[in-house]
Design a protein around this motif. Structure first.
Motif, mmCIF file in Angstrom:
data_model
loop_
_atom_site.group_PDB
_atom_site.id
_atom_site.type_symbol
_atom_site.label_atom_id
_atom_site.label_comp_id
_atom_site.label_asym_id
_atom_site.label_seq_id
_atom_site.Cartn_x
_atom_site.Cartn_y
_atom_site.Cartn_z
ATOM 1 N N GLY A 1 9.469 0.135 4.142
ATOM 2 C CA GLY A 1 9.040 1.158 3.199
ATOM 3 C C GLY A 1 10.000 1.469 2.071
ATOM 4 N N ILE A 2 10.753 0.457 1.628
ATOM 5 C CA ILE A 2 11.684 0.644 0.517
ATOM 6 C C ILE A 2 11.503 -0.516 -0.455
ATOM 7 C CG2 ILE A 2 13.574 -0.586 1.673
ATOM 8 C CD1 ILE A 2 15.515 1.446 0.453
ATOM 9 N N VAL A 3 11.657 -0.272 -1.746
ATOM 10 C CA VAL A 3 11.580 -1.350 -2.726
ATOM 11 C C VAL A 3 12.914 -2.098 -2.695
ATOM 12 C CG1 VAL A 3 11.293 -1.968 -5.149
ATOM 13 C CG2 VAL A 3 10.004 -0.050 -4.198
ATOM 14 N N ALA A 4 12.869 -3.373 -2.357
ATOM 15 C CA ALA A 4 14.079 -4.194 -2.290
ATOM 16 C C ALA A 4 14.108 -5.121 -3.500
ATOM 17 C CB ALA A 4 14.106 -4.990 -0.995
ATOM 18 N N ILE A 5 15.261 -5.172 -4.149
ATOM 19 C CA ILE A 5 15.380 -5.916 -5.406
ATOM 20 C C ILE A 5 16.498 -6.936 -5.295
ATOM 21 C CG2 ILE A 5 15.868 -5.717 -7.881
ATOM 22 C CD1 ILE A 5 14.767 -2.814 -7.676
ATOM 23 N N LEU A 6 16.172 -8.186 -5.629
ATOM 24 C CA LEU A 6 17.158 -9.265 -5.668
ATOM 25 C C LEU A 6 17.480 -9.543 -7.129
ATOM 26 C CD1 LEU A 6 15.387 -11.604 -3.080
ATOM 27 C CD2 LEU A 6 17.286 -10.042 -2.630
ATOM 28 N N ALA A 7 18.758 -9.507 -7.482
ATOM 29 C CA ALA A 7 19.139 -9.557 -8.895
ATOM 30 C C ALA A 7 19.912 -10.820 -9.254
ATOM 31 C CB ALA A 7 19.986 -8.330 -9.243
ATOM 32 N N ASP A 8 19.556 -11.382 -10.410
ATOM 33 C CA ASP A 8 20.354 -12.443 -11.029
ATOM 34 C C ASP A 8 21.481 -11.831 -11.845
ATOM 35 O OD1 ASP A 8 18.676 -14.477 -10.143
ATOM 36 O OD2 ASP A 8 17.552 -14.588 -12.018
ATOM 37 N N TYR A 9 22.527 -12.604 -12.066
ATOM 38 C CA TYR A 9 23.539 -12.275 -13.072
ATOM 39 C C TYR A 9 24.209 -13.585 -13.478
ATOM 40 C CZ TYR A 9 26.777 -12.345 -9.035
ATOM 41 O OH TYR A 9 27.493 -12.696 -7.909
ATOM 42 N N ASN B 1 0.830 -1.209 0.000
ATOM 43 C CA ASN B 1 0.000 0.000 0.000
ATOM 44 C C ASN B 1 0.862 1.257 0.000
ATOM 45 O OD1 ASN B 1 -2.560 -1.396 0.259
ATOM 46 N ND2 ASN B 1 -1.808 -1.983 2.282
ATOM 47 N N PHE B 2 1.111 1.769 -1.193
ATOM 48 C CA PHE B 2 1.854 3.018 -1.309
ATOM 49 C C PHE B 2 1.346 3.771 -2.520
ATOM 50 C CE2 PHE B 2 4.185 -0.287 -3.538
ATOM 51 C CZ PHE B 2 4.424 0.281 -4.771
ATOM 52 N N ASN B 3 1.414 5.079 -2.446
ATOM 53 C CA ASN B 3 0.924 5.899 -3.556
ATOM 54 C C ASN B 3 1.960 6.955 -3.943
ATOM 55 O OD1 ASN B 3 0.779 7.568 -1.369
ATOM 56 N ND2 ASN B 3 -1.449 7.781 -1.382
ATOM 57 N N HIS B 4 3.233 6.634 -3.698
ATOM 58 C CA HIS B 4 4.289 7.582 -4.029
ATOM 59 C C HIS B 4 5.529 6.793 -4.440
ATOM 60 C CE1 HIS B 4 4.910 6.413 0.170
ATOM 61 N NE2 HIS B 4 6.199 6.607 -0.049
ATOM 62 N N LYS B 5 6.468 7.462 -5.070
ATOM 63 C CA LYS B 5 7.705 6.807 -5.469
ATOM 64 C C LYS B 5 8.593 6.592 -4.244
ATOM 65 C CE LYS B 5 7.872 8.153 -10.297
ATOM 66 N NZ LYS B 5 8.696 8.737 -11.389
ATOM 67 N N MET B 6 9.210 5.428 -4.210
ATOM 68 C CA MET B 6 9.997 5.036 -3.042
ATOM 69 C C MET B 6 11.458 4.827 -3.404
ATOM 70 S SD MET B 6 7.474 2.301 -1.169
ATOM 71 C CE MET B 6 7.282 1.372 -2.674
ATOM 72 N N PRO B 7 12.342 4.931 -2.418
ATOM 73 C CA PRO B 7 13.738 4.542 -2.636
ATOM 74 C C PRO B 7 13.817 3.049 -2.953
ATOM 75 C CG PRO B 7 13.489 5.815 -0.617
ATOM 76 C CD PRO B 7 12.111 5.444 -1.068
ATOM 77 N N ALA B 8 14.937 2.633 -3.512
ATOM 78 C CA ALA B 8 15.137 1.215 -3.824
ATOM 79 C C ALA B 8 16.539 0.790 -3.400
ATOM 80 C CB ALA B 8 14.945 0.956 -5.312
ATOM 81 N N ILE B 9 16.666 -0.486 -3.060
ATOM 82 C CA ILE B 9 17.973 -1.073 -2.793
ATOM 83 C C ILE B 9 18.078 -2.352 -3.609
ATOM 84 C CG2 ILE B 9 17.127 -2.248 -0.695
ATOM 85 C CD1 ILE B 9 20.023 -1.869 0.426
ATOM 86 N N ILE B 10 19.168 -2.488 -4.350
ATOM 87 C CA ILE B 10 19.378 -3.627 -5.239
ATOM 88 C C ILE B 10 20.497 -4.488 -4.662
ATOM 89 C CG2 ILE B 10 19.972 -4.356 -7.580
ATOM 90 C CD1 ILE B 10 19.027 -1.550 -8.516
ATOM 91 N N PHE B 11 20.204 -5.768 -4.416
ATOM 92 C CA PHE B 11 21.165 -6.679 -3.809
ATOM 93 C C PHE B 11 21.780 -7.608 -4.857
ATOM 94 C CE2 PHE B 11 18.500 -5.727 -0.068
ATOM 95 C CZ PHE B 11 19.476 -5.474 0.889
ATOM 96 N N PHE B 12 23.112 -7.696 -4.832
ATOM 97 C CA PHE B 12 23.852 -8.637 -5.668
ATOM 98 C C PHE B 12 24.518 -9.670 -4.761
ATOM 99 C CE2 PHE B 12 23.870 -4.604 -8.043
ATOM 100 C CZ PHE B 12 23.308 -5.027 -9.252
ATOM 101 N N TYR B 13 24.218 -10.941 -4.989
ATOM 102 C CA TYR B 13 24.758 -12.000 -4.133
ATOM 103 C C TYR B 13 26.248 -12.248 -4.417
ATOM 104 C CZ TYR B 13 23.878 -14.768 -8.387
ATOM 105 O OH TYR B 13 23.859 -15.230 -9.678
ATOM 106 N N GLY B 14 26.909 -12.910 -3.467
ATOM 107 C CA GLY B 14 28.316 -13.236 -3.616
ATOM 108 C C GLY B 14 28.522 -14.656 -4.117
ATOM 109 N N GLY B 15 29.793 -15.006 -4.283
ATOM 110 C CA GLY B 15 30.138 -16.340 -4.774
ATOM 111 C C GLY B 15 31.331 -16.345 -5.701
#
Length: 278
Positions: A82-90, A47-61
Motif C-alpha cells: 500500500g505504498i507508492v514505490a519509485i525506482l530512480a535513474d541518475y 485500486n486506491f482512491n486516496h493519496k499514499m506515502p511514497a518511497i524512492i529507491f536509489f541504486y548503488g554502484g
C-alpha cells in the motif's frame, strides 16, 4: 439457491482480492541530461482512491555504474503493502562520465519532480521516504542534508528533502578518510551527509550495515546515529554479524536470508512511522 449465492460470493471475494493485488507500473522521464533520458518507474497499488506515502529507491554502484533493477524486489513488495514505490535513474560515470556531484543533482531532481507531480501520482508529500544502498544511500541522505549541488533547471522553491531515510550500508562519510575522498577531496564539507547533520534538520532513519563491511565502518554508522539522535530524530541502527557490503541485495537462486530480514526491518520501520497500515 443459497449454495449458488455462496459460490458467487466466493468468486466475488477472489476477484476483488486478485484485483487488489495487482500493481500499476509507469515509467516516466523526469529529465534529459548529458544526451540521455533519466526515468523514474512508479510501482503503485491499482485500486486506491486516496493519496499514499511514497518511497524512492536509489541504486548503488559507487556513482560509477548500476541500474534501478537493484531495488525492484523491494519496490514490488512494498507496493503490494500500500505504498507508492519509485525506482530512480541518475547519471553515472559509465553512462556519461558523470561526477558524484552530478549524481546528487539528479537525486534532488527526482524528489522535486515527484513532489511537483504528487497530485497526479496520488502521493502524500508529507510522507516521502528516500532510500538507497551504498552510493545510492549517499544520494538519499544527500537529499536530506546537502544544500549544494542543484541542477540549474530545477525549481529551487521545491525542497528535495524527504521526510525519512532508509539507508542500506550507505557511504555517508566522504571526508578525508571516508569513501570517495580521492574524488571529492576538499569538497567533502558540502558533500558528505555525516558532516551536515545539524539541529532541526535531522530525519528519522533506518540504518542497516554488516559488521564486516570494509567501506562503511561501524564507527561511522554509530557516529551517524549519535548525530541524528543528538539533533532530535530517531535513528534505528541494525548491525548484521559477519555480513559484508551489499549483503542485503536480492539474489536469484538463493535463500535470500538477509534480503528478507532487512526487508521486514524496513516494513517495520514504515509501520512505526505510520506510513503503512498494519
Amino acid at each position: 439457491m443459497k449454495r449458488i449465492t455462496f459460490i458467487l460470493f466466493l468468486i466475488f471475494i477472489f476477484i476483488k482480492s486478485f484485483c487488489n493485488n495487482k500493481l500499476q507500473c509507469d515509467t516516466i522521464c523526469y529529465a534529459k541530461r548529458s544526451g540521455i533520458k533519466l526515468n523514474i518507474e512508479l510501482i503503485s497499488p491499482c485500486n486506491f482512491n486516496h493519496k499514499m506515502p511514497a518511497i524512492i529507491f536509489f541504486y548503488g554502484g559507487g556513482w560509477i555504474k548500476g541500474n534501478r533493477e537493484q531495488f525492484r524486489p523491494h519496490a514490488s513488495y512494498l507496493a503490494h503493502k500500500g505504498i507508492v514505490a519509485i525506482l530512480a535513474d541518475y547519471r553515472t560515470k559509465e553512462q556519461c562520465n558523470a561526477t558524484p556531484f552530478n549524481c546528487v543533482e539528479d537525486a534532488k531532481s527526482v524528489i522535486r519532480f515527484v513532489k511537483n507531480n504528487a497530485d497526479k501520482f496520488n502521493i502524500d508529500t508529507t510522507k516521502i521516504v528516500a532510500a538507497g544502498g551504498s552510493a545510492g544511500g549517499h544520494l538519499a541522505a544527500s537529499c536530506a542534508y546537502i544544500s549544494n549541488y542543484n541542477h540549474p533547471k530545477d525549481d529551487l522553491s521545491i525542497s528535495p528533502r524527504p521526510t525519512a531515510l532508509v539507508l542500506f550500508n550507505p557511504v555517508i562519510d566522504n571526508g578525508k578518510n571516508g569513501f570517495g575522498s580521492d574524488t571529492i577531496k576538499k569538497n567533502y564539507m558540502t558533500f558528505s551527509p555525516l558532516h551536515n547533520i545539524k539541529k532541526n534538520n535531522a530525519l528519522p532513519t533506518l540504518f542497516m550495515v554488516g559488521d564486516n563491511d570494509k567501506l562503511v565502518p561501524l564507527k561511522t554508522a554509530q557516529k551517524f546515529k549519535d548525530l541524528t539522535e543528538g539533533n532530535g530524530a530517531t535513528c534505528i541502527l541494525k548491525v548484521y554479524k559477519k555480513q559484508e557490503h551489499g549483503f542485503f541485495n536480492y539474489k536469484p537462486n538463493s535463500n535470500n536470508k538477509y534480503y528478507k530480514i532487512t526487508l521486514k526491518e524496513l516494513e517495520s520501520f514504515l509501520h512505526k512511522l505510520g506510513y503503512l497500515q498494519k
